[in-house]
Design an enzyme around this catalytic site. Sequence first.
Site, short mmCIF file in Angstrom:
data_model
loop_
_atom_site.label_atom_id
_atom_site.label_comp_id
_atom_site.label_asym_id
_atom_site.label_seq_id
_atom_site.Cartn_x
_atom_site.Cartn_y
_atom_site.Cartn_z
N TYR A 40 0.79 -1.17 0.05
CA TYR A 40 -0.08 -0.08 -0.16
C TYR A 40 0.86 1.27 0.05
O TYR A 40 0.62 2.20 -0.65
CB TYR A 40 -0.92 0.11 1.19
CG TYR A 40 -1.77 0.99 1.29
CD1 TYR A 40 -2.88 1.43 0.30
CD2 TYR A 40 -1.65 2.19 2.50
CE1 TYR A 40 -3.67 2.39 0.41
CE2 TYR A 40 -2.43 3.08 2.51
CZ TYR A 40 -3.50 3.22 1.47
OH TYR A 40 -4.17 4.44 1.77
N GLU A 62 -12.33 5.44 3.68
CA GLU A 62 -12.06 6.01 4.46
C GLU A 62 -13.01 6.55 5.89
O GLU A 62 -12.81 6.42 6.92
CB GLU A 62 -11.78 7.57 4.06
CG GLU A 62 -10.34 7.54 3.14
CD GLU A 62 -9.13 7.12 4.17
OE1 GLU A 62 -9.05 7.25 5.39
OE2 GLU A 62 -8.02 7.13 3.53
N TRP A 70 -6.63 1.06 9.94
CA TRP A 70 -6.75 1.07 8.28
C TRP A 70 -6.33 -0.11 7.90
O TRP A 70 -6.84 -0.67 6.71
CB TRP A 70 -5.82 2.24 8.01
CG TRP A 70 -5.94 2.11 6.11
CD1 TRP A 70 -4.51 2.03 5.61
CD2 TRP A 70 -6.90 2.54 5.51
NE1 TRP A 70 -5.14 1.81 4.07
CE2 TRP A 70 -6.28 2.46 4.13
CE3 TRP A 70 -8.14 2.82 5.71
CZ2 TRP A 70 -7.27 2.78 2.91
CZ3 TRP A 70 -9.04 3.14 4.61
CH2 TRP A 70 -8.53 2.93 3.43
#
Length: 219
Positions: A40, A62, A70
């Site tokens: 990522y 988000e 996350w």
Amino acid sequence: MTGRPVVSGDGASVRGVEPVPTDDRVRCDWGNSAPEYVTYHDEEWGTPLHGDDALFERLCLEAFQSGLSWITILRKRPAFRAAFAGFRIDAVAGFTADDEARLMADAGTVRNRAKIAAAVRNARAAQQLPEGLSALLWSFAPTVPRPRPATLADVPATSPESAAMAKELKRRGFVFVGPTTAYALMQATGMVDDHVATCFRATRPGAQVGSAAGIRDHG
């Protein structure tokens, strides 16, 4: 939300997490904290992303991340994409109460009724944007360079641009988006570049990759 992707949202720390063995490249500290973060960090975070559906997906994720780490969202992203019709705006805007019930029963995603309803509402709001979601979001990208953060501690959680973005999105009918969520979105999609100075992806000191237009008057 600190805006850092280990966190891209909840302010979670990487303290106490053993680094994942990788190559010799120097990354932002969070980028070595899990195998998924390596990819990522190296391939997505801070890379300019355009397109209405692509940015709608990131806006939704988000929002779903709020209150969670996350990494949880990152690991569930394939299931999210399957459950939300690839985050195609027109498809999600057409979701019915039956679809919301289906999503509440899907353990592969995040079963939060308010967040699910927000994704549907935001898809419908995105349909009403004459300029499109991508153009609207990118209009808030800063154009004036700032010093590149030296460490994670120097990475802000919000910015004047993210506060303006959140305010305008709410005015346009979007929900579940505040200045911290907006700033995390800006970081993740390359509207700002918060790779720390020692990171191999920090190719241009102090660089920001915003559009030339700056912050428009959206009043």
